[in-house]
Design a protein around this motif. Structure first.
Motif, PDB file in Angstrom:
ATOM      1  N   MET A   1       1.007  -1.426  -0.070  1.00 18.12           N
ATOM      2  CA  MET A   1       0.014   0.061  -0.081  1.00 18.12           C
ATOM      3  C   MET A   1       0.811   1.336  -0.292  1.00 18.12           C
ATOM      4  N   PRO A   2       0.070   1.863  -0.916  1.00 18.02           N
ATOM      5  CA  PRO A   2       1.332   3.302  -0.839  1.00 18.02           C
ATOM      6  C   PRO A   2       1.572   3.782   0.800  1.00 18.02           C
ATOM      7  N   GLU A   3       2.032   5.644   0.560  1.00 19.02           N
ATOM      8  CA  GLU A   3       1.823   5.309   1.210  1.00 19.02           C
ATOM      9  C   GLU A   3       1.442   7.059   2.086  1.00 19.02           C
ATOM     10  N   TYR A   4       1.319   7.891   1.590  1.00 21.37           N
ATOM     11  CA  TYR A   4       0.357   8.784   0.953  1.00 21.37           C
ATOM     12  C   TYR A   4      -0.262   8.734  -0.047  1.00 21.37           C
ATOM     13  N   CYS A   5      -1.379   9.308   0.203  1.00 19.47           N
ATOM     14  CA  CYS A   5      -2.982   9.355  -1.114  1.00 19.47           C
ATOM     15  C   CYS A   5      -3.526  10.854  -1.246  1.00 19.47           C
ATOM     16  N   ASP A   6      -3.187  11.404  -2.161  1.00 17.30           N
ATOM     17  CA  ASP A   6      -3.986  12.455  -3.168  1.00 17.30           C
ATOM     18  C   ASP A   6      -5.896  12.669  -2.437  1.00 17.30           C
ATOM     19  N   VAL A   7      -6.012  14.222  -1.607  1.00 17.79           N
ATOM     20  CA  VAL A   7      -7.884  13.955  -2.237  1.00 17.79           C
ATOM     21  C   VAL A   7      -8.241  15.026  -2.111  1.00 17.79           C
ATOM     22  N   ALA A   8      -9.420  14.436  -3.052  1.00 21.46           N
ATOM     23  CA  ALA A   8     -10.249  16.330  -3.368  1.00 21.46           C
ATOM     24  C   ALA A   8     -11.569  16.190  -1.919  1.00 21.46           C
TER      25      ALA A   8
ATOM     26  N   MET B   1      -7.272  23.155  -5.940  1.00 23.06           N
ATOM     27  CA  MET B   1      -5.998  22.473  -5.403  1.00 23.06           C
ATOM     28  C   MET B   1      -6.590  20.823  -4.877  1.00 23.06           C
ATOM     29  N   THR B   2      -5.682  19.852  -4.776  1.00 21.18           N
ATOM     30  CA  THR B   2      -6.080  18.167  -3.964  1.00 21.18           C
ATOM     31  C   THR B   2      -5.114  18.623  -2.998  1.00 21.18           C
ATOM     32  N   PHE B   3      -5.553  17.342  -1.194  1.00 25.18           N
ATOM     33  CA  PHE B   3      -4.123  17.691  -0.917  1.00 25.18           C
ATOM     34  C   PHE B   3      -3.766  15.981  -0.178  1.00 25.18           C
ATOM     35  N   THR B   4      -2.801  16.611  -0.002  1.00 24.26           N
ATOM     36  CA  THR B   4      -2.113  15.264   0.542  1.00 24.26           C
ATOM     37  C   THR B   4      -2.224  14.477   2.367  1.00 24.26           C
ATOM     38  N   TYR B   5      -2.392  13.339   2.182  1.00 24.53           N
ATOM     39  CA  TYR B   5      -2.499  12.753   3.705  1.00 24.53           C
ATOM     40  C   TYR B   5      -1.716  11.247   3.458  1.00 24.53           C
ATOM     41  N   LYS B   6      -1.137  11.054   4.932  1.00 25.25           N
ATOM     42  CA  LYS B   6      -0.706   9.908   4.854  1.00 25.25           C
ATOM     43  C   LYS B   6      -1.988   8.802   5.455  1.00 25.25           C
ATOM     44  N   VAL B   7      -1.160   7.771   4.784  1.00 27.79           N
ATOM     45  CA  VAL B   7      -2.841   6.551   4.958  1.00 27.79           C
ATOM     46  C   VAL B   7      -2.831   5.970   5.559  1.00 27.79           C
ATOM     47  N   GLY B   8      -1.556   5.885   6.634  1.00 28.65           N
ATOM     48  CA  GLY B   8      -1.352   5.558   7.791  1.00 28.65           C
ATOM     49  C   GLY B   8      -2.518   3.691   7.827  1.00 28.65           C
TER      50      GLY B   8
ATOM     51  N   ALA C   1       6.398  11.958  -1.120  1.00 23.45           N
ATOM     52  CA  ALA C   1       6.015  12.973   0.721  1.00 23.45           C
ATOM     53  C   ALA C   1       6.179  14.549   0.175  1.00 23.45           C
ATOM     54  N   PRO C   2       4.951  14.866   0.290  1.00 23.48           N
ATOM     55  CA  PRO C   2       4.672  16.809   0.617  1.00 23.48           C
ATOM     56  C   PRO C   2       5.939  17.573   1.541  1.00 23.48           C
TER      57      PRO C   2
ATOM     58  N   LYS D   1      -1.256  15.084   7.719  1.00 17.11           N
ATOM     59  CA  LYS D   1      -1.656  14.691   8.581  1.00 17.11           C
ATOM     60  C   LYS D   1      -2.952  13.202   8.358  1.00 17.11           C
ATOM     61  N   THR D   2      -3.004  11.902   8.818  1.00 17.73           N
ATOM     62  CA  THR D   2      -2.993  10.906   8.665  1.00 17.73           C
ATOM     63  C   THR D   2      -4.526  11.213   8.502  1.00 17.73           C
ATOM     64  N   VAL D   3      -5.187   9.815   7.057  1.00 19.86           N
ATOM     65  CA  VAL D   3      -6.711   9.708   6.850  1.00 19.86           C
ATOM     66  C   VAL D   3      -7.227   9.380   8.473  1.00 19.86           C
ATOM     67  N   LEU D   4      -8.414   9.233   8.692  1.00 20.73           N
ATOM     68  CA  LEU D   4      -9.051   8.713   9.648  1.00 20.73           C
ATOM     69  C   LEU D   4      -9.719   7.455   9.508  1.00 20.73           C
ATOM     70  N   THR D   5     -10.439   7.417   7.902  1.00 23.87           N
ATOM     71  CA  THR D   5     -11.115   6.369   7.865  1.00 23.87           C
ATOM     72  C   THR D   5     -11.442   6.203   6.664  1.00 23.87           C
ATOM     73  N   ALA D   6     -11.117   4.789   5.806  1.00 22.34           N
ATOM     74  CA  ALA D   6     -11.865   4.164   4.453  1.00 22.34           C
ATOM     75  C   ALA D   6     -13.226   4.558   4.220  1.00 22.34           C
ATOM     76  N   ILE D   7     -14.256   5.196   3.980  1.00 18.85           N
ATOM     77  CA  ILE D   7     -15.400   5.148   4.038  1.00 18.85           C
ATOM     78  C   ILE D   7     -15.186   3.524   2.687  1.00 18.85           C
TER      79      ILE D   7
END
Length: 819
Positions: A1-8, A15-22, A52-53, A58-64
């Protein structure tokens, strides 16, 4: 699993925002719940990577979602909308995904040390005289602090605090500002499934007794009898309507006689009572049109066809027959209609033909209902989708056909961010999906008609009504001559009154159109000339007599009807102009025996009101129907033989290059409601502009003649479809800021000359103040959409560099309204 994800995220930032997958397991195209500023937001994952940004993420709280909610096509479609309409990607995805019901927003408040100290000081010294708040407001603050002190861990949900103390949001915000309490976003996921509680009879009780021999009282017997009559099961809500205490049902549950179960709630598809367009055999022209559509679908390649058919030519039957072929092939189709009011009738047609394969999407559904319908489509349980503009984003599988009915209608253009046009988005989705797109209308937009003339779209024509029914005769009544001959100004001309009387005598139905709701358009003082305007908008308040009230039709602000002039205190208040409410009243006075209904935004409050009125009209329970443009679109009422147009040419005086086109479309569409049955129809068109070409061509049902004339003017003036147009609106609730922002952008446009892009402005918008905002705008015209987009994007970047908030600069590409 990649370490980061970009989120709209659904925020006004490009812009999109980069978070740690955790520990989460996000997927591209799926939703995640993430921390954002001081709260939490749900966003769409656009990429997974290990880069890495530049700042700590910050870290993702949960994957819905375990699986994507957007496939590759919908992700690309969202990116195109964001690029073309200059809208933040996260806000685009929020518009595309009607699943807000699955995230429950909630805030928690905790008392701080400063809050404890303030509470102690208040208890010993009383309320502070130095505070700007009243003694009552200070007491509310202390009540909140006291409630939090006694709460577990010194924290409580906002809903609990407000319920227990009566505190308002302003009170809580003030406490946060004083740092007496802290606020935390505790938003979480929720199950949006709709369920109903059902009472089920467990055992029969002969002669009113339980097996144990204990007697049942009268209330208990009433409930048991009701359940027995209902077949042993009934919704709890229905039982609660009986004249027995609600505790009675719980008593029966405790005794084991009744069981309460939860079941999935039924979905109301439509209450419309209609005739299916497939009740008759397709004529030769319809069969040829159907063959052309089927060929486009079977090619499994992107194509766009313009189905231009006169009103009553059976376009809907062609749509449904084509969708039958699509469903038989195991593929999917989307049908867009412009108004929620048209959805029930179309849904009833589709449900009759396709059964449970139909899903509905429109804004009148509750959040839970929209989520339920979306999941049915996404899971493949529904392959036919009908809805308003947002239905273009339906996640259907193997999309074969998109139909845009009444494609000319302005309702397809969204008037808030993202300001997309559903017709154009449908074309782009068809291109990305390799699907056929059908644009249907009796009065196509000039943009679509021009594309068909150039060969960009295939042109399919239906030139005659079904069963060779004639188009209605249109008779013009010159209201200038009417006034000269009668010496009085009346709402209805003599010819219209004669025709209405004749229809009522023959037990036929009539429709009266006045495209303005309310009773009087303007309220003014005859002494000083003051016009009563909305406090939030530069617009005159409209008088509604039935309520009674004055109302702004833009922001909804209301006032009681004044007895004295608010400026000079004169009692000579005068009501000018006419609305649909006044038309209804005058018809009641002229024809007291007639059954009269009204259809406008005032009478249609709930989503079932429209169905109820149209069902009454279909059943013959209404003789005369008065309404605004809502009655002009797509309704198939066979009993209507007369249409009276009281005032539809007001728009010709608007400062809008589309005024003639809109007037022609409205007149042609409403005329098309007459004579759709076996009895020929007639239209009485009252106008002050009988010589205007839009009126003349509407009288002759001559779309091609109107299009040729209007396109000539558009070519001379370099307006669409011969150029691309954008409206840049600068707004602020402070006049000095609106002027400063527009001035800065005006100087930037002067310095930044773009080839073949003409910039007009800044100037005050035609409605200079709207919903408390002062408004100035620029109108841009360009030969190249690419150059226009580039200039607009550069302008947005400049505005950002000048600290002009993004929400204060509205960019409306392909604007339909310049007001």
């Amino acid at each position: 699993m990649p370490e980061y994800c970009d989120v709209a995220l659904p925020v006004p930032l490009d812009m999109t925002f980069t978070y740690k997958v955790g520990d989460a397991a996000p997927v591209v195209g799926g939703r995640v719940l993430v921390p954002f500023r001081t709260g939490r937001e749900a966003g769409i994952v656009t990429a997974l990577h290990d880069e890495a940004p530049s700042m700590k993420a910050k870290t993702v709280l949960t994957a819905i979602d375990a699986a994507p909610v957007f496939d590759e096509v919908l992700l690309k479609l969202g990116e195109w909308i964001a690029q073309y309409y200059l809208a933040p990607l996260g806000e685009v995805y929020r518009t595309m995904l009607p699943l807000m019901a699955e995230v429950k927003k909630a805030w928690s408040y905790s008392i701080t040390e400063a809050g404890h100290a303030a509470l102690f000081e208040g208890a010993t010294l009383g309320s502070s005289r130095r505070s700007k708040k009243t003694a009552d407001e200070q007491m509310l603050e202390y009540e909140v602090l006291n409630y939090l002190t006694n709460a577990e861990d010194g924290a409580a949900r906002e809903s609990s605090i407000r319920s227990a103390t009566g505190a308002t949001k302003d009170i809580l915000a003030g406490l946060v500002k004083k740092k007496w309490v802290t606020r935390e976003d505790v938003s979480s996921l929720r199950d949006a499934s709709r369920t109903v509680k059902v009472a089920v009879l467990c055992t029969k009780t002969p002669e009113g007794a339980e097996p144990s021999g204990r007697k049942l009282n009268d209330n208990q017997q009433v409930l048991l009898v009701a359940l027995t009559v209902a077949g042993g099961r009934a919704p709890v809500d229905e039982l609660n309507k009986l004249a027995v205490p609600r505790s009675t049902l719980q008593t029966l549950v405790r005794r084991g006689l009744v069981e309460i179960v939860e079941e999935a709630a039924a979905f109301h598809v439509s209450g419309s009572e209609i005739r299916s367009p497939l009740d008759f055999t397709l004529n030769g022209a319809q069969q040829a049109a159907l063959q052309a559509v089927n060929q486009a679908v079977e090619a499994k390649k992107f194509s766009v066809s313009l189905l231009h058919g006169v009103t009553g030519s059976g376009k809907t039957a062609v749509y449904l027959a084509a969708m039958q072929q699509v469903l038989a092939a195991g593929r999917s189709a989307i049908l867009l209609v412009p108004e929620i009011g048209l959805t029930p009738a179309m849904a009833a047609n589709l449900h009759r033909v396709f059964g449970e394969q139909v899903a509905i999407l429109h804004s009148a559904l509750s959040n839970d209902e929209r989520a339920e319908q979306w999941h049915r489509i996404h899971d493949g349980a529904a392959r036919i989708v009908v809805g308003t503009r947002s239905a273009v984003f339906a996640p259907v599988q193997d999309l074969a056909l998109i139909v845009v009915d009444e494609e000319h209608d302005s309702s397809y253009k969204q008037e808030e961010t993202p300001r997309y046009h559903a017709r154009d988005v449908a074309v782009m989705r068809g291109k990305l999906s390799g699907a056929a797109v059908i644009l249907g209308s009796a009065t196509p937009s000039l943009e679509s008609f021009h594309n068909a003339q150039k060969g960009k779209y295939q042109l399919i024509e239906l030139r005659e009504r079904v069963e060779q029914r004639p188009l209605p005769e249109v008779e013009l009544v010159d209201l200038r001559l009417e006034y000269q001959q009668t010496g009085e100004e009346h709402i209805f001309s003599r010819r219209l009154m004669e025709e209405v009387s004749d229809r009522l005598a023959r037990k036929e139905q009539a429709i009266i159109l006045l495209n303005r709701r309310g009773y009087s358009a303007v309220v003014l003082c005859r002494t000083c000339g003051e016009t009563i305007q909305c406090k939030n908008c530069a617009i005159a308040m409209t008088h509604h007599k039935g309520s009674p009230r004055l109302e702004c039709h833009y922001c909804g602000y209301r006032l009681p009807v004044p007895k004295l002039c608010p400026k000079c205190q004169s009692e000579h208040i005068y009501f000018l102009g006419t609305g649909s409410e006044k038309v209804e009243e005058e018809l009641h006075r002229a024809f007291p025996q007639a059954r009269i209904g009204r259809l406008d935004r005032d009478t249609v409050r709930g989503r079932h009101d429209f169905e109820r009125v149209l069902n009454q009209l279909n059943a013959g329970d209404i003789d005369l129907l008065v309404g605004t443009q809502m009655i002009a679109k797509g309704h198939d009422i066979h009993g209507v033989t007369l249409v009276g147009v009281v005032g539809a040419d007001f728009a010709l005086g608007f400062p809008d290059f589309r005024a003639a086109e809109r007037t022609f479309q409205l007149l042609t569409q409403v005329a098309g409601r007459a004579g759709r049955g076996t009895t020929p129809g007639k239209v009485i068109l009252q106008t002050y502009y009988p010589e205007h070409y839009a009126i003349q061509f509407a009288q002759q049902h001559d779309f091609n003649g109107f299009a040729a004339k209007e396109l000539q003017y558009r070519r001379w003036m370099h307006y669409p479809p011969f150029s691309a147009v954008a409206n840049v609106l600068i707004r602020s609730d402070k006049l000095d800021l609106a002027l400063r922002y527009s001035g800065e952008l005006g100087k930037w446009f002067e310095r930044t000359r773009a080839e073949n892009v003409r910039v007009m402005g800044p100037s005050a918008a035609p409605i200079v103040r709207l919903k408390r905002d002062y408004r100035y705008h620029f109108v841009l015209k360009a030969q190249s959409r690419e150059k226009l987009n580039g200039l607009l994007r550069a302008m947005v970047k400049f505005a950002e560099s000048q600290k002009i908030p993004r929400t204060n600069v509205i960019v409306d590409v392909d604007a339909l309204s310049l007001l």
